[in-house]
Scaffold this active site. Structure first.
Site, PDB file in Angstrom:
ATOM      1  N   SER A 120       0.833  -1.198   0.000  1.00 31.34           N
ATOM      2  CA  SER A 120       0.000   0.000   0.000  1.00 31.34           C
ATOM      3  C   SER A 120       0.872   1.255   0.000  1.00 31.34           C
ATOM      4  O   SER A 120       1.608   1.500  -0.952  1.00 31.34           O
ATOM      5  CB  SER A 120      -0.971  -0.046   1.182  1.00 31.34           C
ATOM      6  OG  SER A 120      -2.004   0.893   1.034  1.00 31.34           O
ATOM      7  N   ASP A 129     -10.122  -4.127  -4.402  1.00 31.45           N
ATOM      8  CA  ASP A 129      -9.315  -3.083  -3.779  1.00 31.45           C
ATOM      9  C   ASP A 129      -9.449  -1.789  -4.582  1.00 31.45           C
ATOM     10  O   ASP A 129      -9.258  -1.809  -5.806  1.00 31.45           O
ATOM     11  CB  ASP A 129      -7.849  -3.541  -3.758  1.00 31.45           C
ATOM     12  CG  ASP A 129      -6.914  -2.568  -3.083  1.00 31.45           C
ATOM     13  OD1 ASP A 129      -7.346  -1.476  -2.679  1.00 31.45           O
ATOM     14  OD2 ASP A 129      -5.724  -2.911  -2.958  1.00 31.45           O
ATOM     15  N   HIS A 156      -8.185  -5.132  -0.177  1.00 23.75           N
ATOM     16  CA  HIS A 156      -6.983  -4.422   0.254  1.00 23.75           C
ATOM     17  C   HIS A 156      -6.619  -4.847   1.676  1.00 23.75           C
ATOM     18  O   HIS A 156      -7.486  -5.033   2.519  1.00 23.75           O
ATOM     19  CB  HIS A 156      -7.239  -2.918   0.225  1.00 23.75           C
ATOM     20  CG  HIS A 156      -6.021  -2.095   0.482  1.00 23.75           C
ATOM     21  ND1 HIS A 156      -5.142  -1.746  -0.509  1.00 23.75           N
ATOM     22  CD2 HIS A 156      -5.518  -1.557   1.633  1.00 23.75           C
ATOM     23  CE1 HIS A 156      -4.160  -1.028  -0.004  1.00 23.75           C
ATOM     24  NE2 HIS A 156      -4.365  -0.894   1.304  1.00 23.75           N
TER      25      HIS A 156
END
Length: 315
Positions: free
Chosen positions: A161, A256, A286
């Protein structure tokens, strides 16, 4: 189709909210950080044993940068190929504890040393503090390879991320200055475009763990009003030329909001002639890479990422 294990986890999260648990984006940053970091630690699978673990620190641009080193079980003697890992958390939450189990598993499965970096967080330290610390950390390990037991020719950077964004930025920054780059980049559902409203951001804006409200909460802290969202340190996808960057492993999740920008970055790397492995886990959300206590797909993805790293470094 959403995996049943992901659906079950999302339902549990929704139930907690309906029973009165506040959502992260409604909390002050310090309060939300403490609560979510504890939840993140508890959401990782039980930490596997490794050969050795050690914490340390070195001087960075804004004070001491803390790190944690993991040595894998069964590693070859001598300097080790090494993954420098940057945790996720929107540049606001997360630390070396929240990703401890993940780093242990990556180390053992790849037979590489892993060095996890505790970079500064927003809003106390807004952009570009996180990337400044992370680039300084790569340079410090690279330039002091012997003291870390690192093979200087086999240093990878990686992260999930926000950490995936950071790893991509570190590679680009080194290329721009002409200095020795990482040998490999591991980008786990990376945030690559701070400006664009992609189709996946629209489709999964609510109800799939990482919401639009939460992304706005992160970006408000890290890149406050006046920040140029086209800066490649925020949006590495916008770099003019990706030719010559290190080989890459890019992983995304099907449900996501960051899926499309991660895939777009992989496609741009491929178009630029960079050897790139792109993998999408279609049925999950995610965060699954570290939500391994609940999501078996996360363990599978850990192992796949480690296997690609091991193959590249010949371990």
């Amino acid at each position: 189709m959403l995996d049943q294990e992901a659906r079950t986890l999302l339902d549990l999260m929704e139930k907690a909210v309906t029973e009165g648990r506040p959502t992260l984006h409604t909390l002050p940053y310090k309060v939300g950080r403490a609560a979510v970091d504890k939840m993140s630690e508890d959401s990782e699978a039980a930490p596997p044993d490794v050969a050795a673990v050690g914490d340390g620190g070195f001087a960075g641009p804004g004070g001491e940068i803390h790190f944690r080193r993991y040595l894998p079980i069964g590693a070859a003697a001598g300097p080790l190929p090494t993954l420098i890992y940057y945790h996720g958390g929107g540049f606001v939450i997360g630390n070396i504890e929240t990703h401890d189990s993940t780093c242990r598993r990556l180390s053992n499965k790849s037979r590489c040393q892993v060095i996890s970096i505790d970079y500064r967080l927003a809003p106390e330290h807004p952009f570009p503090a996180a990337t400044d610390d992370s680039l300084a950390a790569f340079r410090h390990v690279r330039d002091n390879a012997a003291s870390f037991g690192v093979d200087p020719a086999r240093i990878a950077v990686g992260g999930d991320s926000a950490g995936g964004n950071i790893a991509a930025v570190v590679c680009q920054a080194c290329q721009q200055t002409g200095e020795p780059m990482p040998a490999f980049q591991m980008l786990i559902y990376p945030a690559t475009d701070a400006r664009r409203q992609t189709e996946s951001r629209r489709l999964f804006a609510d109800g799939y763990f990482l919401t639009q409200d939460l992304m706005d909460w992160f970006w408000k802290a890290y890149a406050p009003a006046g920040a140029d969202l086209a800066d490649v340190r925020l949006s590495p996808l916008l770099a003019k030329d990706l030719k010559g960057l290190p080989p890459a492993f890019v992983l995304t999740a099907g449900y996501d909001p960051l899926r499309d920008e991660g895939r777009a970055y992989a496609e741009r790397l491929i178009d630029a002639g960079v050897k790139t492995t792109y993998v999408n886990y279609p049925g999950t959300v995610h965060g699954f890479f570290s939500l391994t206590r609940f999501l078996q797909q996360g363990l599978k993805a850990n192992d796949e990422a480690a296997a690609v790293l091991a193959a590249y470094f010949g371990t």
